[in-house]
Motif scaffolding. Structure first.
Motif, PDB file in Angstrom:
ATOM      1  N   SER A  11       0.820  -1.221   0.000  1.00  0.00           N
ATOM      2  CA  SER A  11       0.000   0.000   0.000  1.00  0.00           C
ATOM      3  C   SER A  11       0.850   1.266   0.000  1.00  0.00           C
ATOM      4  CB  SER A  11      -0.928   0.008   1.223  1.00  0.00           C
ATOM      5  OG  SER A  11      -0.168   0.038   2.425  1.00  0.00           O
ATOM      6  N   LYS A  38      -2.262  -8.478  -0.679  1.00  0.00           N
ATOM      7  CA  LYS A  38      -2.307  -7.017  -0.540  1.00  0.00           C
ATOM      8  C   LYS A  38      -1.835  -6.647   0.869  1.00  0.00           C
ATOM      9  CE  LYS A  38      -6.675  -6.936  -1.726  1.00  0.00           C
ATOM     10  NZ  LYS A  38      -8.022  -6.451  -2.126  1.00  0.00           N
ATOM     11  N   GLU A  40      -1.455  -4.202   3.405  1.00  0.00           N
ATOM     12  CA  GLU A  40      -2.041  -2.894   3.705  1.00  0.00           C
ATOM     13  C   GLU A  40      -1.399  -2.308   4.953  1.00  0.00           C
ATOM     14  OE1 GLU A  40      -6.231  -3.763   3.812  1.00  0.00           O
ATOM     15  OE2 GLU A  40      -6.382  -3.729   1.612  1.00  0.00           O
ATOM     16  N   PRO A  45      -5.788   0.735   2.548  1.00  0.00           N
ATOM     17  CA  PRO A  45      -6.165  -0.296   1.574  1.00  0.00           C
ATOM     18  C   PRO A  45      -5.369  -0.174   0.274  1.00  0.00           C
ATOM     19  CG  PRO A  45      -7.859   1.401   1.688  1.00  0.00           C
ATOM     20  CD  PRO A  45      -6.886   1.696   2.800  1.00  0.00           C
ATOM     21  N   ASN A  67      -2.020  -7.091   6.894  1.00  0.00           N
ATOM     22  CA  ASN A  67      -1.039  -6.092   7.307  1.00  0.00           C
ATOM     23  C   ASN A  67       0.091  -6.849   7.991  1.00  0.00           C
ATOM     24  OD1 ASN A  67       0.479  -4.043   8.396  1.00  0.00           O
ATOM     25  ND2 ASN A  67      -1.265  -2.868   9.185  1.00  0.00           N
TER      26      ASN A  67
END
Length: 540
Positions: A11, A38, A40, A45, A67
């Motif tokens: 991100s 992803k 984050e 996001p 995360n």
């Protein structure tokens, strides 16, 4: 191949290379599954249009938001690991049974701390553990190829005389690290990719590389990362380190031949690989990172990659342009076929009067031309004014040659037959492939077809009109003259129709053209024969 790919998007960064890596995985992996992670950070996001990516890439299986910088990520990582295990279990080779002897030999090789062993020593390990040379083939080489494909070892079997055939590299990372020691060397970079045997002797001076310089140079060449300079002993070029700016050179723009490749996505390395493959034809020193000048048989070829336009342009000048172009396209096509799903168009230039001697001709997609031929459309319109019509076979003959399209079709496939310039061409309407047959001559069905028949008819008509000129009234005489003038072209067109050298539509067009040339009556009959023209005039 036989892999699961994980692509991590952060991100903190934009995602300009996400599309590139998805395309690379698709091209190299034979549709291996891919998971998107992803990351984050700070719970920001990652903005990605996943629905659009799923529509474009069949191998995109799932995505996970996490995360990795806080405790929340540890919980979500467990879900990621479960998905990884599941997708690995679904790979086609997982669960395949192999001989216990193979598994045992693999374990022996993986536990060996050496970086490489000789082929003879590998054979001894195999013989000792029950994998031998049989009547149906050498099981030892079959196993080494399997382990090579898995990336456990490196063993190249394509040339039994090469040093790499006689060597089993047990630690592939050892070979990779040795290559990057050359590519990352400051002296090599400063010399724009040029290095010598003396340079690599200094670079590979560690004891782990003792007596392996020849094998490592061959490994670089095998990976298309370097090539020897023509007529220069012990000097090499790493093309990815070449100058990005082309050298100044002169070019003869007279009677050039062009060809172009256009890509939906162009992976990096196509041109550098081409340069390595074609190094024996390079017109030294005319080579740079995105282009090269080749020379062969008093002919020159300019091959330039424009990466941001996703295209490779080819321009040729000299006495044997077609011959050198065939060598170039064969090599590029071979490189293209090494990618699993590379989508590329081969574009050939227009040869109309406007484009023929132009440096910027209009280009046609070869596959679309083949489709037109398959649908009995032998001509195509140039998109540059004045929009001339050109014959498709002449386009192909002037560039790659129709013999490139003569493919042996599978039995039972539907075909379309028609005649072009005395050659019978069979076309598969599904694949657009063509076969040409020139063994049969056009069958002329009249002994008068050499032209004497039409001369005889013309003389008879003129003599008849002259004789009747004093015998008939003037109105009847005018009608007779018109009929006589029409008679000669009509007989000629009928003869061509009988010889099957024109189709029905062409025959009718000839009749219309002949009638349209007559004064007064041509205008009247033209309105009857071409009602569509009348309707357009009324609308105007």
């Amino acid at each position: 191949k036989r892999s699961l790919y994980l692509l991590v998007a952060d991100s903190r960064k934009e995602q300009p290379h996400l599309d590139y890596w998805l395309n690379v995985v698709e091209l190299f992996s034979e549709n291996s599954p891919l998971l998107l992670i992803k990351n984050e950070l700070n719970d920001r996001p990652v903005q990605i249009d996943e629905s659009q990516l799923r529509g474009r890439f069949d191998n995109f299986q799932a995505s996970f938001a996490t995360n990795l910088g806080n405790p929340r990520g540890r919980v979500e990582v467990e879900n990621i690991i479960k998905s990884i295990k599941y997708h690995i279990s679904q790979l086609p080779h997982i669960g395949t049974e192999f001989p216990k002897t193979w598994i045992k030999i693999r374990a022996i090789l993986e536990q060996d701390n050496r970086n490489y062993i000789s082929l003879d020593e590998y054979f001894k390990i195999c013989d000792k553990n029950g994998v031998t040379q049989g009547n149906s083939g050498d099981g030892r080489l079959t196993l080494s190829q399997f382990l090579h494909d898995l990336g456990v070892i490196l063993h190249f079997q394509d040339d039994k005389k090469s040093l790499l055939y006689k060597t089993i590299i047990l630690n592939p990372n050892w070979g990779t690290d040795a290559i990057y020691k050359v590519l990352d060397n400051n002296r090599v970079k400063t010399n724009l990719g040029k290095f010598t045997d003396g340079d690599v002797s200094k670079i590979w001076q560690d004891s782990q590389y003792n007596n392996m310089q020849g094998e490592l140079l061959e490994l670089m060449s095998k990976f298309k990362l370097c090539y020897p300079i023509n007529n220069s002993n012990n000097t090499y070029i790493a093309p990815q380190l070449l100058d990005s700016n082309p050298l100044q050179y002169q070019w003869n723009i007279s009677e050039n031949l062009f060809l172009r490749y256009e890509y939906d996505f162009i992976p990096k390395g196509i041109l550098t690989r081409f340069i390595v493959e074609m190094h024996h034809c390079i017109d030294e020193p005319k080579v740079w990172r995105s282009g090269v000048i080749l020379k062969r048989d008093h002919t020159f070829a300019e091959v330039i990659e424009t990466y941001h336009r996703r295209e490779i342009k080819i321009r040729l000048s000299g006495t044997n342009k077609r011959g050198l172009l065939e060598v170039i396209t064969d090599k590029l096509d071979e490189i293209h076929h090494s990618y699993e799903r590379l989508r590329v168009k081969k574009m050939i230039p227009c040869n109309c009067a406007v484009c023929k001697n132009s440096q910027n001709p209009h280009f046609y997609d070869l596959d679309k031309l083949r489709q037109r031929m398959a649908n009995n459309k032998p001509n195509v319109e140039c998109e540059q004014p004045p929009y001339n019509e050109v014959n498709i076979l002449s386009l192909i003959d002037d560039t790659i040659g129709r013999e490139k399209l003569l493919e042996k079709e599978q039995e039972g496939e539907a075909r379309i037959n028609y005649n072009i310039y005395g050659s019978r061409v069979e076309i598969n309407p599904v694949r657009g492939a063509m076969e040409e047959h020139q063994d049969k001559q056009i069958q002329v069905k009249s002994a008068w077809a050499n032209g004497s028949f039409y001369l005889f008819v013309f003389v008879v008509v003129v003599a008849g009109i002259g004789f009747l000129g004093n015998q008939l009234s003037f109105p009847v005489f005018c009608v007779l003259v018109i009929a006589g003038v029409l008679l000669v072209p009509i007989i000629g067109a009928l003869q061509l129709k009988q010889d099957e050298r024109v189709q029905d539509e062409t025959f009718l067009e000839l009749m219309k053209m002949a009638i349209a040339q007559l004064p007064l009556i041509g205008n009247m009959l033209g309105k009857v024969l071409n009602p569509s023209d009348n309707s357009q005039e009324e609308e105007q």
